[in-house]
Scaffold this active site. Structure first.
Site, PDB file in Angstrom:
ATOM      1  N   ASN A  10       0.871  -1.080   0.070  1.00  0.00           N
ATOM      2  CA  ASN A  10      -0.010  -0.031  -0.123  1.00  0.00           C
ATOM      3  C   ASN A  10       0.943   1.419   0.069  1.00  0.00           C
ATOM      4  O   ASN A  10       1.689   1.562   1.181  1.00  0.00           O
ATOM      5  CB  ASN A  10      -0.954  -0.021   1.272  1.00  0.00           C
ATOM      6  CG  ASN A  10      -1.615   1.433   1.372  1.00  0.00           C
ATOM      7  OD1 ASN A  10      -1.655   2.275   0.627  1.00  0.00           O
ATOM      8  ND2 ASN A  10      -2.372   1.292   2.432  1.00  0.00           N
TER       9      ASN A  10
ATOM     10  N   LYS B 237       0.073   4.212  -0.313  1.00  0.00           N
ATOM     11  CA  LYS B 237      -0.417   5.497   0.496  1.00  0.00           C
ATOM     12  C   LYS B 237      -0.295   6.661  -0.457  1.00  0.00           C
ATOM     13  O   LYS B 237      -0.242   6.723  -1.668  1.00  0.00           O
ATOM     14  CB  LYS B 237       0.274   5.617   1.713  1.00  0.00           C
ATOM     15  CG  LYS B 237      -0.027   4.296   2.538  1.00  0.00           C
ATOM     16  CD  LYS B 237       0.314   4.600   4.243  1.00  0.00           C
ATOM     17  CE  LYS B 237      -0.117   3.068   5.005  1.00  0.00           C
ATOM     18  NZ  LYS B 237       0.016   3.358   6.307  1.00  0.00           N
TER      19      LYS B 237
ATOM     20  N   HIS C  44      -9.362   1.222   5.166  1.00  0.00           N
ATOM     21  CA  HIS C  44      -8.271   1.490   6.066  1.00  0.00           C
ATOM     22  C   HIS C  44      -8.240   2.205   7.160  1.00  0.00           C
ATOM     23  O   HIS C  44      -9.202   3.459   7.037  1.00  0.00           O
ATOM     24  CB  HIS C  44      -7.053   1.879   4.714  1.00  0.00           C
ATOM     25  CG  HIS C  44      -5.797   1.688   5.582  1.00  0.00           C
ATOM     26  ND1 HIS C  44      -5.233   2.760   6.347  1.00  0.00           N
ATOM     27  CD2 HIS C  44      -4.734   1.103   5.133  1.00  0.00           C
ATOM     28  CE1 HIS C  44      -3.985   2.475   6.655  1.00  0.00           C
ATOM     29  NE2 HIS C  44      -3.502   1.393   6.126  1.00  0.00           N
TER      30      HIS C  44
ATOM     31  N   GLU D  70      -6.566   4.594   8.236  1.00  0.00           N
ATOM     32  CA  GLU D  70      -6.135   6.108   7.995  1.00  0.00           C
ATOM     33  C   GLU D  70      -7.425   6.917   7.491  1.00  0.00           C
ATOM     34  O   GLU D  70      -7.694   7.691   7.833  1.00  0.00           O
ATOM     35  CB  GLU D  70      -5.010   6.278   7.191  1.00  0.00           C
ATOM     36  CG  GLU D  70      -3.493   6.013   7.838  1.00  0.00           C
ATOM     37  CD  GLU D  70      -2.736   5.444   7.012  1.00  0.00           C
ATOM     38  OE1 GLU D  70      -2.525   5.311   5.783  1.00  0.00           O
ATOM     39  OE2 GLU D  70      -1.630   4.762   7.549  1.00  0.00           O
TER      40      GLU D  70
ATOM     41  N   GLU E 215      -5.051  -4.921  10.477  1.00  0.00           N
ATOM     42  CA  GLU E 215      -4.096  -4.003  10.609  1.00  0.00           C
ATOM     43  C   GLU E 215      -4.045  -3.128  11.870  1.00  0.00           C
ATOM     44  O   GLU E 215      -5.096  -2.384  12.143  1.00  0.00           O
ATOM     45  CB  GLU E 215      -3.955  -2.927   9.371  1.00  0.00           C
ATOM     46  CG  GLU E 215      -3.837  -3.423   8.009  1.00  0.00           C
ATOM     47  CD  GLU E 215      -3.171  -2.500   7.341  1.00  0.00           C
ATOM     48  OE1 GLU E 215      -2.248  -2.938   6.607  1.00  0.00           O
ATOM     49  OE2 GLU E 215      -3.939  -1.427   6.823  1.00  0.00           O
TER      50      GLU E 215
ATOM     51  N   GLY F 285       2.994   2.205  10.735  1.00  0.00           N
ATOM     52  CA  GLY F 285       3.901   3.229  10.679  1.00  0.00           C
ATOM     53  C   GLY F 285       4.700   3.815  12.006  1.00  0.00           C
ATOM     54  O   GLY F 285       5.353   4.720  12.074  1.00  0.00           O
TER      55      GLY F 285
ATOM     56  N   SER G  54       3.805  -2.256  10.316  1.00  0.00           N
ATOM     57  CA  SER G  54       5.262  -2.070  10.511  1.00  0.00           C
ATOM     58  C   SER G  54       5.787  -3.683   9.993  1.00  0.00           C
ATOM     59  O   SER G  54       6.803  -4.251  10.345  1.00  0.00           O
ATOM     60  CB  SER G  54       5.592  -1.837  11.716  1.00  0.00           C
ATOM     61  OG  SER G  54       5.402  -0.732  11.854  1.00  0.00           O
TER      62      SER G  54
HETATM   63  P1  13P Z   1       3.281   0.395   7.603  1.00  0.00           P
HETATM   64  O1  13P Z   1       3.753  -0.847   7.143  1.00  0.00           O
HETATM   65  O2  13P Z   1       4.154   1.592   7.111  1.00  0.00           O
HETATM   66  O3  13P Z   1       3.271   0.263   9.090  1.00  0.00           O
HETATM   67  O4  13P Z   1       1.887   0.655   7.133  1.00  0.00           O
HETATM   68  C1  13P Z   1       0.904  -0.475   7.177  1.00  0.00           C
HETATM   69  C2  13P Z   1      -0.287  -0.203   6.497  1.00  0.00           C
HETATM   70  O5  13P Z   1      -1.014   0.765   6.816  1.00  0.00           O
HETATM   71  C3  13P Z   1      -0.513  -0.733   4.894  1.00  0.00           C
HETATM   72  O6  13P Z   1      -1.968  -0.600   4.563  1.00  0.00           O
END
Ligand code: 13P
Length: 251
Positions: free
Chosen positions: A9, A11, A95, A97, A167, A173, A213
Site C-alpha cells: 500500500n 499510500k 483502511h 487512516e 492492521e 507506521g 510495520s
Molecule cells: P506500515 O507498514 O508503514 O506500518 O503501514 C501498514 C499499512 O497501513 C498498510 O496498509
C-alpha cells in the site's frame, strides 16, 4: 492451500515517474515468484501508468479507496468503474487512516464493499484496533464489529474472493509490529467471525493479511503463523529491495 498475497500500500507517495520506476523494479524482481501473489496499490493518479508497466508482469494492481456511486455530481470522488478502467482488479477499503482521518464508518465501508463487488473489483477490507482499544481488551469486539459492519451487505458469493487485512492501528507506521502470537490470535478470531457470515467452509479460503510495520526482518516469522495468509505493507513497500525481500519471504 491458499495462495499467500504480499501487497504494498503506497499510500500518498510517489508522483508518476517515481511510481513507474518502483513498479518496474517490483515487476522485474517478481518474475520468479511462484505459489504466491504480489500486488501494489499506488495513488489514483498513478494507476493507469502503473497498469501499463505491469501489463506483462505477474504483479496485481489495486486502488486505495473508491466511492460507491456509479457516476454523477460527486466532486473529487472516484468510482469503481473508473478504477476498473485503469486495469486495477482490487481495491483497499476501510483502511484505518481513512477511518481515523476521513470519517469512514461501518456504513460507508459496507457501501464501498458492495460497490466493489458490483463492479467486479476484489475488496481488501481492513480492520484493526487502536492502542486504547487493545489496552481495554476490546480488540476482538472491535474487529468483529468492523467485519460484520463492512460485510453486512455482502452476498454469499462475495466471500469466495474477499480479502481481509488485520492492521492494528498501533502498529501502523510506528515500527511496533504485532508479535506472531498476537497476529495469529486475532487472525483466528477473524476467521471464526467469517465462518458465521460465509457459507460453510468458505472462510477457510479467505486470505487474511497482516499489516503494521511489516519489514524484511519480521515477515518470515509472521508468515509462519497458520492463519496469516499474507501481508499488507506500507512503508517497506516503497523501497523495491525491501518489498522484494518481503515478497521472497522464507526463501
Ligand atoms: P506500515 O507498514 O508503514 O506500518 O503501514 C501498514 C499499512 O497501513 C498498510 O496498509
Amino acid at each position: 492451500m491458499m495462495t499467500p498475497l504480499l501487497a504494498g500500500n503506497w499510500k500518498m507517495n510517489c508522483v508518476r515517474g517515481e511510481a513507474i520506476a518502483l513498479a518496474q523494479a517490483i515487476a522485474d524482481g517478481s518474475t520468479d515468484v511462484v505459489g504466491r501473489e504480489v500486488l501494489i496499490a499506488p495513488s489514483f493518479t498513478c494507476l493507469a501508468a502503473v497498469s501499463e508497466v505491469l501489463a506483462d508482469s505477474n504483479v496485481l494492481l489495486a486502488a486505495q479507496d473508491l466511492y460507491w456511486e456509479d457516476s454523477g455530481a460527486f466532486t473529487g470522488q472516484i468510482s469503481a468503474a473508473m478504477i476498473r478502467d485503469t486495469g486495477a482488479g482490487h481495491v483497499i477499503i476501510g483502511h484505518s487512516e481513512r477511518r481515523a482521518l476521513f470519517g469512514e464508518t461501518e456504513y460507508t465501508v459496507a457501501k464501498k464493499v458492495q460497490a466493489a463487488y458490483a463492479a467486479g473489483l476484489t475488496p481488501i477490507l481492513c480492520v484493526g484496533e487502536t492502542r486504547e482499544q487493545r489496552e481495554a481488551e476490546k480488540t476482538m469486539d472491535v474487529v468483529e464489529r468492523q467485519l460484520r459492519g463492512g460485510l453486512c451487505e455482502a452476498a454469499a458469493e462475495c466471500f469466495d474472493t474477499l480479502i481481509v487485512a488485520y492492521e492494528p492501528v498501533w502498529a501502523i507506521g510506528t515500527g511496533l509490529t504485532a508479535t506472531p502470537e498476537q497476529a495469529e490470535h486475532v487472525h483466528g478470531h477473524i476467521r471464526t467471525v467469517l465462518a458465521t457470515l460465509a457459507d460453510h467452509g468458505v472462510e477457510e479460503n479467505i486470505r487474511i493479511l497482516y499489516g503494521g510495520s511489516v519489514k524484511p526482518d519480521n515477515i518470515d516469522s509472521l508468515m509462519a503463523c497458520p492463519n496469516v495468509d499474507g501481508a499488507l505493507v506500507g512503508g517497506a513497500s516503497l523501497k523495491a529491495e525491501d518489498f522484494l525481500r518481503i515478497v521472497h519471504y522464507q526463501e
